[in-house]
Write an enzyme that holds these catalytic residues in place. Structure first.
Site, mmCIF file in Angstrom:
data_model
loop_
_atom_site.group_PDB
_atom_site.id
_atom_site.type_symbol
_atom_site.label_atom_id
_atom_site.label_comp_id
_atom_site.label_asym_id
_atom_site.label_seq_id
_atom_site.Cartn_x
_atom_site.Cartn_y
_atom_site.Cartn_z
ATOM 1 N N GLU A 40 35.862 -5.212 -30.801
ATOM 2 C CA GLU A 40 36.175 -6.660 -30.757
ATOM 3 C C GLU A 40 34.569 -7.594 -30.707
ATOM 4 O O GLU A 40 33.623 -6.797 -30.774
ATOM 5 C CB GLU A 40 36.804 -7.031 -29.301
ATOM 6 C CG GLU A 40 36.997 -8.145 -29.098
ATOM 7 C CD GLU A 40 37.475 -8.414 -27.508
ATOM 8 O OE1 GLU A 40 38.395 -9.562 -27.667
ATOM 9 O OE2 GLU A 40 37.436 -7.865 -26.620
ATOM 10 N N LYS A 113 44.368 -12.139 -31.424
ATOM 11 C CA LYS A 113 44.639 -11.535 -30.101
ATOM 12 C C LYS A 113 45.747 -12.554 -29.137
ATOM 13 O O LYS A 113 45.553 -13.701 -29.188
ATOM 14 C CB LYS A 113 43.197 -11.666 -29.433
ATOM 15 C CG LYS A 113 43.182 -11.081 -28.067
ATOM 16 C CD LYS A 113 41.815 -11.023 -27.537
ATOM 17 C CE LYS A 113 41.685 -10.453 -26.162
ATOM 18 N NZ LYS A 113 40.308 -10.519 -25.566
ATOM 19 N N CYS A 154 41.809 -5.646 -27.159
ATOM 20 C CA CYS A 154 40.845 -5.681 -25.714
ATOM 21 C C CYS A 154 42.036 -5.986 -24.575
ATOM 22 O O CYS A 154 42.834 -5.097 -24.173
ATOM 23 C CB CYS A 154 39.950 -6.558 -25.699
ATOM 24 S SG CYS A 154 38.638 -6.297 -24.131
#
Length: 275
Positions: A40, A113, A154
Site C-alpha cells: 500500500e 480502497k 489493508c
C-alpha cells in the site's frame, strides 16, 4: 507461478520511493518472478495532507505509475502496484488506488480502497483516513494469465464478506497490500490473513510496508512489516520479517481446488433468519 512480495520502507518522497521499488521489481524478475506485488502507498507514506497536496498527482500525471508501467514491460512481469496515493480531482479527497499492470505495461485493473481506516487504537494513536481519502465502492477482480485475482487494500482485511464475494466471483488469489500499524499488526495481521485464506480456499498475498517511515512534514508512521503469503489451507509460505526486501514464493493453483474439495465452505452456506 512464482510470485514476489516486495516489502518497502517508503518515505514521503515519491522519487526516492520509485527508485527503491523499481530496483526491487528488477531483482524479483531476475529471480524468476512472473507476478510482483508492492505494498500500500508505494509512492508516499505521509500523515501530512499539506505535503501530500504538494507531491501527489492525478493518475494521468503520476510519474510513479508511468515509470512502474515501464519497469513491468521491461522486466516482462505482471505487477500489482499495491496502491498509490493520488489526487482525485476533488480538492478535499485523495485516492488510495491499486493497479494491476500487464507484462506489456498496460493497466488491466484498478481498485479504490473501500474501507477507510478510521480508528482510535489508543489515546496517542488514531487515524481518520476518510478525512483525506475518498472511499471506493466497487469490488474488482483482475486476471493474471488466466488466474482470477481479487484486489483489496489493508483495512479491507477486516471485512470478510468482501473476500468471500471475490472468491465466489472466481478469485483464486487475493491480494492485500498494506501499511498495517505496528500495534494492530502484532495483534491481528497474521490471524486475519490466515482466516481469509481458510474461509475462501484462496492464496492470500500481502506485501507490506515496514519500519519507521521518514517524514519531512507531519508525524512519522511505524508499520508492522511481515509481508505474508498464505496458501489455501492457511499455511504461511513466506514471512518478510521487519526489513525491506524481496520475498519469493511458488504458487501451485491445484492447491486451491484441493482445499475447496476438502472444505467446500464457498458452496455449502445456508441462509438464515437474522437475529
Amino acid at each position: 507461478m512464482r510470485a514476489a512480495l516486495l516489502q518497502l520502507n517508503s518515505s514521503d518522497d515519491p522519487n526516492e520511493n520509485l527508485r527503491s521499488a523499481s530496483g526491487f521489481v528488477k531483482n524479483a524478475a531476475d529471480a524468476g518472478a512472473k507476478l510482483v506485488l508492492t505494498p500500500e502507498v508505494t509512492n508516499c507514506v505521509s500523515t501530512s495532507r499539506l505535503h501530500q497536496g504538494k507531491v501527489l498527482a492525478v493518475e494521468e500525471q503520476d510519474e510513479t505509475l508511468a515509470a512502474l508501467r515501464g519497469v513491468a514491460a521491461r522486466c516482462d512481469v505482471w505487477l500489482l502496484i499495491g496502491s498509490l496515493a493520488l489526487k482525485s480531482g476533488d480538492e478535499r479527497r485523495f485516492l488510495n488506488r491499486s493497479f494491476l499492470i500487464s507484462p506489456e505495461g498496460e493497466i488491466t485493473a484498478r481498485y479504490d480502497k473501500i474501507h477507510m481506516f478510521d480508528v482510535a487504537i489508543s489515546e496517542t494513536e488514531a487515524y481518520r483516513e476518510s478525512d483525506g481519502y475518498r472511499a471506493g465502492s466497487k469490488a474488482v477482480l483482475g486476471d493474471v494469465d488466466g488466474v482470477p485475482v481479487g484486489l483489496t487494500i489493508c483495512y479491507d482485511l477486516r471485512f470478510p464478506y468482501l473476500f468471500r464475494g471475490l472468491a465466489k466471483a472466481g478469485a483464486r488469489i487475493l491480494t492485500v497490500p498494506s501499511a498495517f500499524s505496528s500495534d494492530t499488526g502484532q495483534a491481528h495481521w497474521e490471524t486475519l490473513l490466515r482466516a481469509r485464506a481458510i474461509e475462501t480456499g484462496c492464496f492470500v498475498l500481502a506485501p507490506a510496508q515496514c519500519g519507521v517511515h521518514a517524514a519531512s512534514q507531519g508525524r512519522q508512521r511505524t508499520t508492522h512489516g511481515h509481508s505474508l503469503a498464505i496458501d489455501p489451507w492457511g499455511r504461511i509460505l513466506c514471512d518478510g520479517g521487519e526489513a525491506p526486501g524481496v520475498n519469493l514464493v511458488d504458487l501451485d493453483m491445484n492447491e486451491v481446488d484441493h482445499a475447496r474439495r476438502r472444505i467446500p465452505s464457498l458452496t455449502s452456506e445456508q441462509f438464515y433468519v437474522k437475529a
